[in-house]
Design a protein around this motif. Sequence first.
Motif, PDB file in Angstrom:
ATOM      1  N   ASP A  53     -93.103 -97.435  53.640  1.00 26.01           N
ATOM      2  CA  ASP A  53     -92.008 -96.602  54.126  1.00 26.01           C
ATOM      3  C   ASP A  53     -91.485 -97.111  55.474  1.00 26.01           C
ATOM      4  OD1 ASP A  53     -93.923 -95.838  55.972  1.00 26.01           O
ATOM      5  OD2 ASP A  53     -93.999 -93.741  55.347  1.00 26.01           O
ATOM      6  N   GLY A  54     -91.877 -98.337  55.826  1.00 26.92           N
ATOM      7  CA  GLY A  54     -91.473 -98.927  57.104  1.00 26.92           C
ATOM      8  C   GLY A  54     -92.579 -98.851  58.141  1.00 26.92           C
ATOM      9  N   GLU A  55     -93.477 -97.897  57.982  1.00 28.27           N
ATOM     10  CA  GLU A  55     -94.588 -97.735  58.913  1.00 28.27           C
ATOM     11  C   GLU A  55     -95.934 -97.790  58.210  1.00 28.27           C
ATOM     12  OE1 GLU A  55     -94.142 -94.224  61.275  1.00 28.27           O
ATOM     13  OE2 GLU A  55     -92.012 -94.603  61.616  1.00 28.27           O
ATOM     14  N   MET A  56     -95.985 -97.294  56.985  1.00 25.51           N
ATOM     15  CA  MET A  56     -97.258 -97.148  56.304  1.00 25.51           C
ATOM     16  C   MET A  56     -97.094 -97.418  54.812  1.00 25.51           C
ATOM     17  SD  MET A  56     -99.668 -93.782  56.427  1.00 25.51           S
ATOM     18  CE  MET A  56    -100.326 -94.270  57.997  1.00 25.51           C
ATOM     19  N   TRP A  57     -98.168 -97.896  54.191  1.00 24.08           N
ATOM     20  CA  TRP A  57     -98.188 -98.072  52.739  1.00 24.08           C
ATOM     21  C   TRP A  57     -98.416 -96.730  52.075  1.00 24.08           C
ATOM     22  CZ3 TRP A  57     -96.725-102.122  50.011  1.00 24.08           C
ATOM     23  CH2 TRP A  57     -96.620-103.353  50.660  1.00 24.08           C
ATOM     24  N   VAL A  58     -97.715 -96.527  50.979  1.00 27.01           N
ATOM     25  CA  VAL A  58     -97.845 -95.307  50.181  1.00 27.01           C
ATOM     26  C   VAL A  58     -98.052 -95.738  48.731  1.00 27.01           C
ATOM     27  CG1 VAL A  58     -96.712 -93.196  49.406  1.00 27.01           C
ATOM     28  CG2 VAL A  58     -96.274 -94.059  51.714  1.00 27.01           C
ATOM     29  N   SER A  59     -99.052 -95.162  48.078  1.00 22.51           N
ATOM     30  CA  SER A  59     -99.189 -95.357  46.627  1.00 22.51           C
ATOM     31  C   SER A  59     -99.211 -93.981  45.997  1.00 22.51           C
ATOM     32  CB  SER A  59    -100.445 -96.174  46.281  1.00 22.51           C
ATOM     33  OG  SER A  59    -101.609 -95.578  46.797  1.00 22.51           O
ATOM     34  N   GLU A  60     -98.573 -93.879  44.837  1.00 23.25           N
ATOM     35  CA  GLU A  60     -98.515 -92.580  44.167  1.00 23.25           C
ATOM     36  C   GLU A  60     -98.440 -92.751  42.665  1.00 23.25           C
ATOM     37  OE1 GLU A  60     -95.055 -90.296  45.426  1.00 23.25           O
ATOM     38  OE2 GLU A  60     -94.100 -92.137  46.071  1.00 23.25           O
ATOM     39  N   GLY A  61     -98.908 -91.750  41.970  1.00 23.20           N
ATOM     40  CA  GLY A  61     -98.890 -91.757  40.512  1.00 23.20           C
ATOM     41  C   GLY A  61     -99.388 -90.422  40.005  1.00 23.20           C
ATOM     42  N   TRP A  62     -99.355 -90.158  38.868  1.00 19.90           N
ATOM     43  CA  TRP A  62     -99.026 -90.933  37.698  1.00 19.90           C
ATOM     44  C   TRP A  62     -97.795 -90.354  37.029  1.00 19.90           C
ATOM     45  CZ3 TRP A  62    -101.639 -95.327  36.936  1.00 19.90           C
ATOM     46  CH2 TRP A  62    -102.902 -95.458  37.503  1.00 19.90           C
ATOM     47  N   TRP A  63     -96.953 -91.233  36.565  1.00 28.13           N
ATOM     48  CA  TRP A  63     -95.848 -90.842  35.700  1.00 28.13           C
ATOM     49  C   TRP A  63     -96.256 -91.251  34.289  1.00 28.13           C
ATOM     50  CZ3 TRP A  63     -95.080 -92.922  40.526  1.00 28.13           C
ATOM     51  CH2 TRP A  63     -94.259 -92.207  41.399  1.00 28.13           C
ATOM     52  N   ASN A  64     -96.123 -90.367  33.347  1.00 31.75           N
ATOM     53  CA  ASN A  64     -96.468 -90.661  31.950  1.00 31.75           C
ATOM     54  C   ASN A  64     -95.188 -90.739  31.152  1.00 31.75           C
ATOM     55  OD1 ASN A  64     -99.406 -90.600  32.159  1.00 31.75           O
ATOM     56  ND2 ASN A  64     -99.092 -88.456  32.704  1.00 31.75           N
ATOM     57  N   LEU A  65     -94.963 -91.905  30.554  1.00 29.25           N
ATOM     58  CA  LEU A  65     -93.718 -92.151  29.826  1.00 29.25           C
ATOM     59  C   LEU A  65     -93.994 -92.463  28.370  1.00 29.25           C
ATOM     60  CD1 LEU A  65     -93.165 -93.085  32.907  1.00 29.25           C
ATOM     61  CD2 LEU A  65     -91.189 -94.157  31.913  1.00 29.25           C
ATOM     62  N   LYS A  66     -93.318 -91.735  27.508  1.00 33.88           N
ATOM     63  CA  LYS A  66     -93.375 -92.024  26.070  1.00 33.88           C
ATOM     64  C   LYS A  66     -92.610 -93.308  25.791  1.00 33.88           C
ATOM     65  CE  LYS A  66     -91.529 -88.047  25.204  1.00 33.88           C
ATOM     66  NZ  LYS A  66     -90.907 -86.888  24.591  1.00 33.88           N
ATOM     67  N   PRO A  67     -92.861 -93.935  24.644  1.00 37.26           N
ATOM     68  CA  PRO A  67     -92.082 -95.122  24.283  1.00 37.26           C
ATOM     69  C   PRO A  67     -90.587 -94.808  24.298  1.00 37.26           C
ATOM     70  CG  PRO A  67     -93.930 -94.880  22.789  1.00 37.26           C
ATOM     71  CD  PRO A  67     -93.882 -93.624  23.629  1.00 37.26           C
ATOM     72  N   GLY A  68     -89.804 -95.682  24.911  1.00 38.52           N
ATOM     73  CA  GLY A  68     -88.358 -95.496  24.982  1.00 38.52           C
ATOM     74  C   GLY A  68     -87.884 -94.633  26.135  1.00 38.52           C
ATOM     75  N   ALA A  69     -88.800 -94.035  26.895  1.00 35.12           N
ATOM     76  CA  ALA A  69     -88.418 -93.142  27.991  1.00 35.12           C
ATOM     77  C   ALA A  69     -88.254 -93.914  29.297  1.00 35.12           C
ATOM     78  CB  ALA A  69     -89.459 -92.046  28.163  1.00 35.12           C
ATOM     79  N   CYS A  70     -87.389 -93.396  30.174  1.00 36.44           N
ATOM     80  CA  CYS A  70     -87.206 -93.933  31.523  1.00 36.44           C
ATOM     81  C   CYS A  70     -87.475 -92.818  32.518  1.00 36.44           C
ATOM     82  CB  CYS A  70     -85.787 -94.440  31.728  1.00 36.44           C
ATOM     83  SG  CYS A  70     -85.376 -95.873  30.705  1.00 36.44           S
TER      84      CYS A  70
END
Length: 152
Positions: A53-70
């Motif tokens: 974010d310019g100052e610190m690393w950020v990791s986040e999750g989880w997004w669950n996507l079906k086939p064909g989804a965005c």
Amino acid sequence: MDRTATLTAMKQAITPACMALGVFLAASTAARADFRLCNNATSRVSVSLAYTDGEMWVSEGWWNLKPGACETLVRGPLAAEFYYVYAMDERGGEWKGKAFMCTRDREFRILGREDCYVRGFDRTGFFEVDTGKEAKNWTVQLTDPAPARPNP
């Protein structure tokens, strides 16, 4: 004024306003900028994202996507040139890389990428996405890996 004349007058007044609204909506849609990920694989995937974010690393999750989804993972203009993605499918397949970030098995938002194990997190390899210096939006397309060819 009869009813037909009234309806005609209303249409003539409303049509320019509707056209202006349509142009405004089209312009606001075109100006929208996001970091999106699309699942073009044949099974459901779970995705995590890391960035600075310019100052610190950020990791986040989880997004669950079906086939064909965005899914939009970051809304608005991109603030970073590099984003990092890790994904896995239901069959044990992974999209990974050599940029290590902290993750965990359930939903998370973790600040920092150091000492993952010491802080009680997993250490996971993410692949790098270079969006370029001028990009305002970006879409990553996950596809099934090519099947391994047997050695002759």
